[in-house]
Design a protein around this motif. Sequence first.
Motif, PDB file in Angstrom:
ATOM      1  N   ALA A 128      13.384  11.597 -26.172  1.00 14.72           N
ATOM      2  CA  ALA A 128      13.858  12.568 -27.166  1.00 14.72           C
ATOM      3  C   ALA A 128      14.927  11.985 -28.068  1.00 14.72           C
ATOM      4  O   ALA A 128      15.247  12.586 -29.099  1.00 14.72           O
ATOM      5  CB  ALA A 128      14.386  13.813 -26.460  1.00 14.72           C
ATOM      6  N   THR A 152      19.821  27.841 -29.720  1.00 14.70           N
ATOM      7  CA  THR A 152      18.606  27.092 -30.033  1.00 14.70           C
ATOM      8  C   THR A 152      18.959  25.660 -30.396  1.00 14.70           C
ATOM      9  O   THR A 152      20.104  25.337 -30.732  1.00 14.70           O
ATOM     10  CB  THR A 152      17.860  27.720 -31.212  1.00 14.70           C
ATOM     11  OG1 THR A 152      18.652  27.567 -32.409  1.00 14.70           O
ATOM     12  CG2 THR A 152      17.599  29.204 -30.965  1.00 14.70           C
ATOM     13  N   ALA A 153      17.946  24.801 -30.348  1.00 10.18           N
ATOM     14  CA  ALA A 153      18.142  23.392 -30.691  1.00 10.18           C
ATOM     15  C   ALA A 153      18.548  23.238 -32.151  1.00 10.18           C
ATOM     16  O   ALA A 153      19.399  22.407 -32.492  1.00 10.18           O
ATOM     17  CB  ALA A 153      16.857  22.612 -30.406  1.00 10.18           C
ATOM     18  N   ASP A 154      17.963  24.019 -33.035  1.00 10.60           N
ATOM     19  CA  ASP A 154      18.304  23.920 -34.462  1.00 10.60           C
ATOM     20  C   ASP A 154      19.756  24.319 -34.724  1.00 10.60           C
ATOM     21  O   ASP A 154      20.440  23.703 -35.550  1.00 10.60           O
ATOM     22  CB  ASP A 154      17.358  24.804 -35.287  1.00 10.60           C
ATOM     23  CG  ASP A 154      15.938  24.250 -35.351  1.00 10.60           C
ATOM     24  OD1 ASP A 154      15.775  23.040 -35.069  1.00 10.60           O
ATOM     25  OD2 ASP A 154      15.011  25.012 -35.671  1.00 10.60           O
ATOM     26  N   SER A 167      20.354  23.363 -21.814  1.00 15.55           N
ATOM     27  CA  SER A 167      19.681  22.502 -22.803  1.00 15.55           C
ATOM     28  C   SER A 167      18.543  21.721 -22.162  1.00 15.55           C
ATOM     29  O   SER A 167      18.475  21.563 -20.944  1.00 15.55           O
ATOM     30  CB  SER A 167      20.688  21.544 -23.438  1.00 15.55           C
ATOM     31  OG  SER A 167      21.178  20.622 -22.482  1.00 15.55           O
ATOM     32  N   THR A 168      17.676  21.219 -23.014  1.00 17.38           N
ATOM     33  CA  THR A 168      16.482  20.475 -22.611  1.00 17.38           C
ATOM     34  C   THR A 168      16.304  19.295 -23.565  1.00 17.38           C
ATOM     35  O   THR A 168      17.076  19.150 -24.530  1.00 17.38           O
ATOM     36  CB  THR A 168      15.234  21.372 -22.693  1.00 17.38           C
ATOM     37  OG1 THR A 168      15.031  21.731 -24.081  1.00 17.38           O
ATOM     38  CG2 THR A 168      15.400  22.641 -21.853  1.00 17.38           C
ATOM     39  N   VAL A 175      14.406  19.041 -25.929  1.00 18.21           N
ATOM     40  CA  VAL A 175      14.245  19.553 -27.301  1.00 18.21           C
ATOM     41  C   VAL A 175      15.593  19.552 -28.026  1.00 18.21           C
ATOM     42  O   VAL A 175      15.688  19.190 -29.203  1.00 18.21           O
ATOM     43  CB  VAL A 175      13.643  20.972 -27.277  1.00 18.21           C
ATOM     44  CG1 VAL A 175      13.593  21.555 -28.681  1.00 18.21           C
ATOM     45  CG2 VAL A 175      12.254  20.963 -26.655  1.00 18.21           C
ATOM     46  N   GLY A 223      16.483  15.947 -28.904  1.00 11.19           N
ATOM     47  CA  GLY A 223      15.745  15.486 -30.077  1.00 11.19           C
ATOM     48  C   GLY A 223      16.329  16.015 -31.372  1.00 11.19           C
ATOM     49  O   GLY A 223      16.403  15.297 -32.383  1.00 11.19           O
ATOM     50  N   ALA A 224      16.759  17.265 -31.370  1.00 11.90           N
ATOM     51  CA  ALA A 224      17.366  17.848 -32.566  1.00 11.90           C
ATOM     52  C   ALA A 224      18.677  17.156 -32.910  1.00 11.90           C
ATOM     53  O   ALA A 224      18.988  16.927 -34.093  1.00 11.90           O
ATOM     54  CB  ALA A 224      17.585  19.347 -32.356  1.00 11.90           C
TER      55      ALA A 224
END
Length: 840
Positions: free
Chosen positions: A55, A249-251, A274-275, A277, A280-281
């Motif tokens: 990620a 959220t990731a965003d 968190s994960t 994803v 990666g963001a």
Amino acid sequence: MADLQLRLNKDILILEGAMGTLLQAQDVPSSECGELLNVLDPELIIDIHSRYKLAGAHCAITNTFGGTRVKLDAYGLGNRVEELNRSGVRLAKAAEVEHVLADVGPCGLVLEPLGSATFDTVYAQYFEQISALAAEKPDAILIETMADIADARCALLAAKAACDLPIIVSCTFAENGRMDLSGTDPATAAIILEAAGAAVVGMNCGLGPEQMLPLLEQMARATSLPLLIQPNAGIPYLNGKGETVFPGTADQLADYALEFKRLGAQFIGSCCGSTPVFTGALYAAVGGTDVMGRRPSFSQGKLVLASPNTTVALGGGEPTRIIGERINPTGKAQLTHELERGIMSELKQMAEAQEQTGADLLDVNVGAPEVDQKRVLPAAALALVGFSTCPLVFDTVDADSLEATLKIYPGRALINSVNGDPASYERVFPLAKRYGAGVVVLALDQNGLPKTVEDRLRIVKEVRIAAQSYGLKDSDLIFDMLVMAAASSPEAPELTLRAVEHASTLGLNTVLGISNVSHGLPDRSTLNAAYVEAAITAGLSAAIVNPTESTMRQVVKLANAGRSVIAFSDSLNAWRASYRAALRKVAQGAERIATGVQATEQQATSSAALAHKTPGNEPGNAERLLKRAILRGDKDGTPSLIDAIIKTGIAAETIVDSLLTPTLQDLGDAFARGEAFLPQMMFAAEAMKVAVARIKTYLPAATDENASGRVLFCSVKGDVHSIGKDICVALLESQGFKVFDLGVDVAPEKVLEVARAEKVDVICLSALMTTTLHAMRETVDLIYREEPQFKTACNKAVCVGGAVVTARWAESIGARYSSDAPNCVETIRVICKGGNTRLA
């Protein structure tokens, strides 16, 4: 693999996200030891590291968060510290991530004075774990999720001793912007940790990115070190099923990452909820970009000192700071008597009086012939931690006593003092570097006190060079140009002022012991005031004075306000005029001088006696002093105050309700407003227990029948936190309740067994971790199923509380809710009187 040390403050590095979140997604029970998976299921751990790497993570964080012996002992694995920690590093390396950060979480022991664990005990826990981690050669040690600055500093010192790797220290802050246990703000945490040798400082867990942003800004202003930030995926809440939900959220996190970058953060990651994803963001937003340069506005070029919850900067354009001089047994029989016996009541009174009248720092000197400094100076430091917000100045020439005190003091202290003789500083400078302290340097050497400004500045220069060889900077030092008595050397005070002026033009910090100047002369207060004003306009950074003297206090305030417009020459002339006036009084005759000095001394002695006398039969005075003693946490002074109150005719049985309970409520209100913190609550609770114990000596012997109520208290299964529970227990006992404290990590069946055997009225359950809320529900369900009267009777109840517990959650499991320790006492009092409100 690139050297992490070489990348510091260069490019932004993305960290792995939560390990626990992904383990739970794999149906690994939160009640199991996660570190054991390093040997039972290594492929699972490698897979998690690999997913974060794919990620975009530059840094893996090892699965060793709970790897201290005391944490592993809870699972019967204490003898496998080395195995589990070393395997955790090897697995992270197997994923072939650019950098491996060896993870260290809180050991779970609470250090003195908040808890009972000694510094050496906690230090040994961290040293053992970090030694095992370092043996596998990770790129750095990551100490994280620290809620007590003393614990964080202890772990850091252990890490510095165990290895030569970069040490990253990350603290957890509550929504009030302070560390939960120590009340430390981000700037103060950064100051303390940087001084103690951290390579990177930062924050993680507890809050979401929105709440962390202003806290990171505070930290960025205080330090030039690289910064780390790992917010949770928003502020968690519990859904109707009792499940923890992270709403972020990731965003959203990626948007905040741009703000973190603007503030100069280098290590950016995510924590609970968190994960990959989220990782990666973060990588897409800021990964690999350059770290933004910054200059810390608060600490640049200044000597910055700190208590656990207050930072004080000296020099660099800051106002002249007041160092309170009163904690010194010389000429103080009561203080000497108490220090010889290890009693800290008088010391605390002196600290309180000085802090309330304007002291910025407190000089602590316990040197007396019959006082064991190596034992008493550390004890004095601990007595003042959490009681006074002032940073401390340790005034001793005994290096062993100094090290024992610096080691345990959870702040950045000032050492008083060394001089230009190498024999003076060769032992002390290494201690200052190791424990992150500042140092007072006297402008004299083995040849004595120089009689010229040039020679004093020569010594200053020589000591500066020597200090640099020990890794100390000018901003770690403050120079005492030494005030001599004007009565014995009329030209000496002015020479000292000139030396201060010259040192200030060199950008050096200076300090003076002001009262020396007037020794042996009349009108000492006037002379001291005139001299400190001249010193301030000469550029003095700090003055060692008695802040309880109103004249001195007012002059320092006015001189600070006018230092930019009052010329040094004008204030010097004012000093000369005051000195000439004193000499005229001297010329009037020795007999008059003797009479005047005697009167002055008697007045001072009388004032001191009035301020600190043991209260007699004055109505109201003893009650007022008792309230202050409780709020100060003065266990030693409380019994005599109880005796004094009862001597005035007040019935012993009325004191708890009429005086102690309102005092507790006042402190609880202050806690709710964020004006008091857990240390104050704990110390006050201990003082109240002592007060109640004294009251009981005037009452018939206590029995189960006359107890206020019978209460069972524990932290639920899986939760090893005890601090909040301990405060509640102390307060309940101080209010006459019979408390059965089962400790931490208590199974539901054990709670039921003891509740039945002891016929308790109220069962109190505490949880500080969202992962243990299910255990709280299981315990409540078991109690209601087996002993339904706790749900139906008006004088029985189950009460729940703790950092992660809300009123909504309590309602969902059918329990009573307590928001904090004072509220817990009041809630239980109402229940035991038959006022339980049962939920429909």
